[in-house]
Design a protein around this motif. Structure first.
Motif, PDB file in Angstrom:
ATOM      1  N   ALA A  24     -66.867  46.906 -15.884  1.00  0.00           N
ATOM      2  CA  ALA A  24     -67.107  48.231 -17.291  1.00  0.00           C
ATOM      3  C   ALA A  24     -68.735  49.315 -16.269  1.00  0.00           C
ATOM      4  CB  ALA A  24     -68.817  46.985 -17.466  1.00  0.00           C
ATOM      5  N   THR A  25     -68.496  48.581 -15.090  1.00  0.00           N
ATOM      6  CA  THR A  25     -68.910  49.282 -13.912  1.00  0.00           C
ATOM      7  C   THR A  25     -67.558  50.458 -13.724  1.00  0.00           C
ATOM      8  OG1 THR A  25     -69.527  47.366 -12.607  1.00  0.00           O
ATOM      9  CG2 THR A  25     -71.191  48.387 -13.988  1.00  0.00           C
ATOM     10  N   GLY A  26     -67.464  49.764 -11.974  1.00  0.00           N
ATOM     11  CA  GLY A  26     -66.351  50.801 -10.891  1.00  0.00           C
ATOM     12  C   GLY A  26     -65.324  50.433 -11.427  1.00  0.00           C
ATOM     13  N   LEU A  27     -64.814  49.982 -12.636  1.00  0.00           N
ATOM     14  CA  LEU A  27     -63.052  50.426 -12.502  1.00  0.00           C
ATOM     15  C   LEU A  27     -62.943  51.100 -13.862  1.00  0.00           C
ATOM     16  CD1 LEU A  27     -61.573  46.483 -12.681  1.00  0.00           C
ATOM     17  CD2 LEU A  27     -61.570  48.278 -11.322  1.00  0.00           C
ATOM     18  N   GLU A  28     -64.366  51.519 -14.059  1.00  0.00           N
ATOM     19  CA  GLU A  28     -64.604  51.778 -15.525  1.00  0.00           C
ATOM     20  C   GLU A  28     -64.384  53.974 -14.915  1.00  0.00           C
ATOM     21  OE1 GLU A  28     -64.094  54.126 -19.372  1.00  0.00           O
ATOM     22  OE2 GLU A  28     -63.915  51.644 -18.884  1.00  0.00           O
ATOM     23  N   GLU A  29     -65.417  53.657 -14.294  1.00  0.00           N
ATOM     24  CA  GLU A  29     -65.769  54.684 -13.540  1.00  0.00           C
ATOM     25  C   GLU A  29     -64.007  55.324 -13.035  1.00  0.00           C
ATOM     26  OE1 GLU A  29     -69.171  57.240 -11.232  1.00  0.00           O
ATOM     27  OE2 GLU A  29     -70.051  55.354 -11.493  1.00  0.00           O
ATOM     28  N   TYR A  30     -64.097  54.548 -12.067  1.00  0.00           N
ATOM     29  CA  TYR A  30     -62.024  54.880 -11.557  1.00  0.00           C
ATOM     30  C   TYR A  30     -61.492  55.489 -12.238  1.00  0.00           C
ATOM     31  CZ  TYR A  30     -62.731  51.399  -7.418  1.00  0.00           C
ATOM     32  OH  TYR A  30     -64.045  50.328  -6.400  1.00  0.00           O
ATOM     33  N   ARG A  31     -60.966  54.653 -14.043  1.00  0.00           N
ATOM     34  CA  ARG A  31     -60.583  55.200 -14.217  1.00  0.00           C
ATOM     35  C   ARG A  31     -60.560  56.564 -14.708  1.00  0.00           C
ATOM     36  NH1 ARG A  31     -57.801  51.275 -18.319  1.00  0.00           N
ATOM     37  NH2 ARG A  31     -58.451  51.864 -20.068  1.00  0.00           N
ATOM     38  N   SER A  32     -61.989  57.090 -15.027  1.00  0.00           N
ATOM     39  CA  SER A  32     -62.926  58.275 -15.475  1.00  0.00           C
ATOM     40  C   SER A  32     -62.401  59.117 -14.999  1.00  0.00           C
ATOM     41  CB  SER A  32     -63.706  57.927 -16.635  1.00  0.00           C
ATOM     42  OG  SER A  32     -64.759  57.476 -15.954  1.00  0.00           O
ATOM     43  N   VAL A  55     -59.309  47.836  -3.752  1.00  0.00           N
ATOM     44  CA  VAL A  55     -58.362  48.484  -3.597  1.00  0.00           C
ATOM     45  C   VAL A  55     -58.061  49.981  -4.444  1.00  0.00           C
ATOM     46  CG1 VAL A  55     -56.436  49.144  -2.243  1.00  0.00           C
ATOM     47  CG2 VAL A  55     -57.613  46.470  -1.523  1.00  0.00           C
ATOM     48  N   THR A  56     -58.346  51.245  -3.864  1.00  0.00           N
ATOM     49  CA  THR A  56     -58.441  51.933  -4.382  1.00  0.00           C
ATOM     50  C   THR A  56     -57.903  53.200  -4.290  1.00  0.00           C
ATOM     51  OG1 THR A  56     -59.885  53.121  -4.454  1.00  0.00           O
ATOM     52  CG2 THR A  56     -60.456  52.225  -6.601  1.00  0.00           C
ATOM     53  N   PHE A  57     -56.623  54.492  -4.564  1.00  0.00           N
ATOM     54  CA  PHE A  57     -55.511  55.123  -4.598  1.00  0.00           C
ATOM     55  C   PHE A  57     -56.215  55.970  -5.210  1.00  0.00           C
ATOM     56  CE2 PHE A  57     -53.635  50.820  -4.212  1.00  0.00           C
ATOM     57  CZ  PHE A  57     -53.450  51.492  -2.852  1.00  0.00           C
ATOM     58  N   TRP A  58     -55.934  57.466  -4.323  1.00  0.00           N
ATOM     59  CA  TRP A  58     -56.698  58.402  -4.205  1.00  0.00           C
ATOM     60  C   TRP A  58     -55.896  59.780  -4.454  1.00  0.00           C
ATOM     61  CZ3 TRP A  58     -60.908  58.583  -7.518  1.00  0.00           C
ATOM     62  CH2 TRP A  58     -61.810  56.912  -8.123  1.00  0.00           C
ATOM     63  N   GLU A  59     -55.440  60.382  -4.962  1.00  0.00           N
ATOM     64  CA  GLU A  59     -54.834  61.870  -4.646  1.00  0.00           C
ATOM     65  C   GLU A  59     -55.613  62.913  -3.531  1.00  0.00           C
ATOM     66  OE1 GLU A  59     -55.086  64.020  -7.938  1.00  0.00           O
ATOM     67  OE2 GLU A  59     -53.335  63.691  -9.010  1.00  0.00           O
ATOM     68  N   SER A  60     -56.634  62.672  -3.050  1.00  0.00           N
ATOM     69  CA  SER A  60     -57.335  63.816  -2.578  1.00  0.00           C
ATOM     70  C   SER A  60     -58.271  62.984  -1.530  1.00  0.00           C
ATOM     71  CB  SER A  60     -57.206  65.116  -2.462  1.00  0.00           C
ATOM     72  OG  SER A  60     -58.300  64.589  -3.360  1.00  0.00           O
ATOM     73  N   GLU A  61     -59.012  63.590  -0.974  1.00  0.00           N
ATOM     74  CA  GLU A  61     -60.013  63.729  -0.401  1.00  0.00           C
ATOM     75  C   GLU A  61     -61.663  63.788  -1.334  1.00  0.00           C
ATOM     76  OE1 GLU A  61     -63.199  65.067   2.876  1.00  0.00           O
ATOM     77  OE2 GLU A  61     -61.903  63.873   3.785  1.00  0.00           O
ATOM     78  N   GLU A  62     -61.415  65.042  -1.947  1.00  0.00           N
ATOM     79  CA  GLU A  62     -62.484  65.459  -3.370  1.00  0.00           C
ATOM     80  C   GLU A  62     -62.323  64.861  -4.516  1.00  0.00           C
ATOM     81  OE1 GLU A  62     -61.253  69.163  -6.519  1.00  0.00           O
ATOM     82  OE2 GLU A  62     -60.756  69.799  -4.118  1.00  0.00           O
ATOM     83  N   TYR A  67     -65.547  60.715  -7.228  1.00  0.00           N
ATOM     84  CA  TYR A  67     -65.945  59.009  -7.656  1.00  0.00           C
ATOM     85  C   TYR A  67     -67.654  58.765  -6.681  1.00  0.00           C
ATOM     86  CZ  TYR A  67     -66.289  54.483  -7.213  1.00  0.00           C
ATOM     87  OH  TYR A  67     -67.169  52.974  -7.475  1.00  0.00           O
ATOM     88  N   ALA A  68     -67.501  59.269  -5.371  1.00  0.00           N
ATOM     89  CA  ALA A  68     -69.005  58.628  -4.731  1.00  0.00           C
ATOM     90  C   ALA A  68     -69.651  59.505  -4.423  1.00  0.00           C
ATOM     91  CB  ALA A  68     -67.519  57.969  -3.727  1.00  0.00           C
ATOM     92  N   ASP A  70     -70.880  63.806  -1.968  1.00  0.00           N
ATOM     93  CA  ASP A  70     -70.390  64.000  -0.983  1.00  0.00           C
ATOM     94  C   ASP A  70     -70.466  62.831   0.079  1.00  0.00           C
ATOM     95  OD1 ASP A  70     -70.000  66.749  -2.081  1.00  0.00           O
ATOM     96  OD2 ASP A  70     -72.398  66.896  -1.758  1.00  0.00           O
ATOM     97  N   ASP A  71     -70.922  62.381   0.237  1.00  0.00           N
ATOM     98  CA  ASP A  71     -70.989  61.167   1.276  1.00  0.00           C
ATOM     99  C   ASP A  71     -69.572  60.029   0.962  1.00  0.00           C
ATOM    100  OD1 ASP A  71     -71.574  59.654   3.598  1.00  0.00           O
ATOM    101  OD2 ASP A  71     -73.363  59.138   2.863  1.00  0.00           O
ATOM    102  N   TYR A  72     -68.748  60.330   1.159  1.00  0.00           N
ATOM    103  CA  TYR A  72     -67.868  59.360  -0.042  1.00  0.00           C
ATOM    104  C   TYR A  72     -67.754  58.506   0.795  1.00  0.00           C
ATOM    105  CZ  TYR A  72     -64.075  61.013   3.955  1.00  0.00           C
ATOM    106  OH  TYR A  72     -63.345  61.921   4.775  1.00  0.00           O
ATOM    107  N   GLU A  73     -67.561  57.418   1.978  1.00  0.00           N
ATOM    108  CA  GLU A  73     -67.499  56.576   3.014  1.00  0.00           C
ATOM    109  C   GLU A  73     -68.619  55.566   2.708  1.00  0.00           C
ATOM    110  OE1 GLU A  73     -67.455  58.377   7.060  1.00  0.00           O
ATOM    111  OE2 GLU A  73     -65.183  58.626   6.723  1.00  0.00           O
ATOM    112  N   ARG A  74     -69.804  56.367   2.067  1.00  0.00           N
ATOM    113  CA  ARG A  74     -70.786  55.042   1.917  1.00  0.00           C
ATOM    114  C   ARG A  74     -70.228  54.306   0.382  1.00  0.00           C
ATOM    115  NH1 ARG A  74     -73.332  55.998  -2.949  1.00  0.00           N
ATOM    116  NH2 ARG A  74     -72.567  57.694  -3.519  1.00  0.00           N
ATOM    117  N   ALA A  75     -70.608  52.824   0.270  1.00  0.00           N
ATOM    118  CA  ALA A  75     -70.001  52.606  -0.900  1.00  0.00           C
ATOM    119  C   ALA A  75     -71.372  52.825  -2.004  1.00  0.00           C
ATOM    120  CB  ALA A  75     -70.224  50.766  -1.129  1.00  0.00           C
ATOM    121  N   VAL A  76     -70.343  52.710  -3.040  1.00  0.00           N
ATOM    122  CA  VAL A  76     -71.043  52.657  -3.841  1.00  0.00           C
ATOM    123  C   VAL A  76     -71.164  51.912  -4.886  1.00  0.00           C
ATOM    124  CG1 VAL A  76     -70.515  54.121  -6.786  1.00  0.00           C
ATOM    125  CG2 VAL A  76     -69.709  54.756  -4.666  1.00  0.00           C
TER     126      VAL A  76
END
Length: 131
Positions: A24-32, A55-62, A67-68, A70-76
């Protein structure tokens, strides 16, 4: 393609509840999030806890930044995480995918695909296709 991974631990008796919460949270946000290419939720028992490796897969750092932030290395983290997690990584690890090959969920046609064993399909409101 970039692989992002994060780990967290929950008491064993809360593992199924945490999986439902993740859906309901992280996985839904990944999908969207535009640029997300997929996600795996893996678990393993460690004594009295269950460790989750996402483990997630992304097209790019952008895309990861969408999702995460500007501080994309921080856990959400999400508001109710504290009800489940007894330990969690404060940062996510990122890797450039140099090679990928898989036969996961391979069937004759997309309409015949089945979820991997023990995975329940995720559904958005008004949508019936699995993750």
């Amino acid at each position: 393609m970039i692989m992002r991974q994060w780990r967290g631990r929950v008491p064993r008796e809360k593992a199924e509840g945490y999986l439902t919460y993740l859906q309901a949270t992280g996985l839904e946000e990944y999908r969207s999030t535009s640029g997300n290419l997929g996600a795996f939720v893996t678990t393993r028992p460690l004594g009295k806890v269950t460790e989750f490796l996402l483990v997630t897969f992304w097209e790019s750092e952008e895309a990861i930044r969408r999702y995460a932030g500007d501080d994309y290395e921080r856990a959400v983290h999400y508001p109710e995480d504290g009800k489940f997690l007894v330990a969690s990584a404060s940062a996510a690890d990122h890797y450039q995918v140099k090679y990928a090959a898989h036969d996961f969920n391979k069937t004759k046609s997309p309409h015949e695909q089945q979820p991997l064993p023990s995975l329940r399909p995720l559904q958005r409101l008004g949508q019936s296709s699995p993750l």
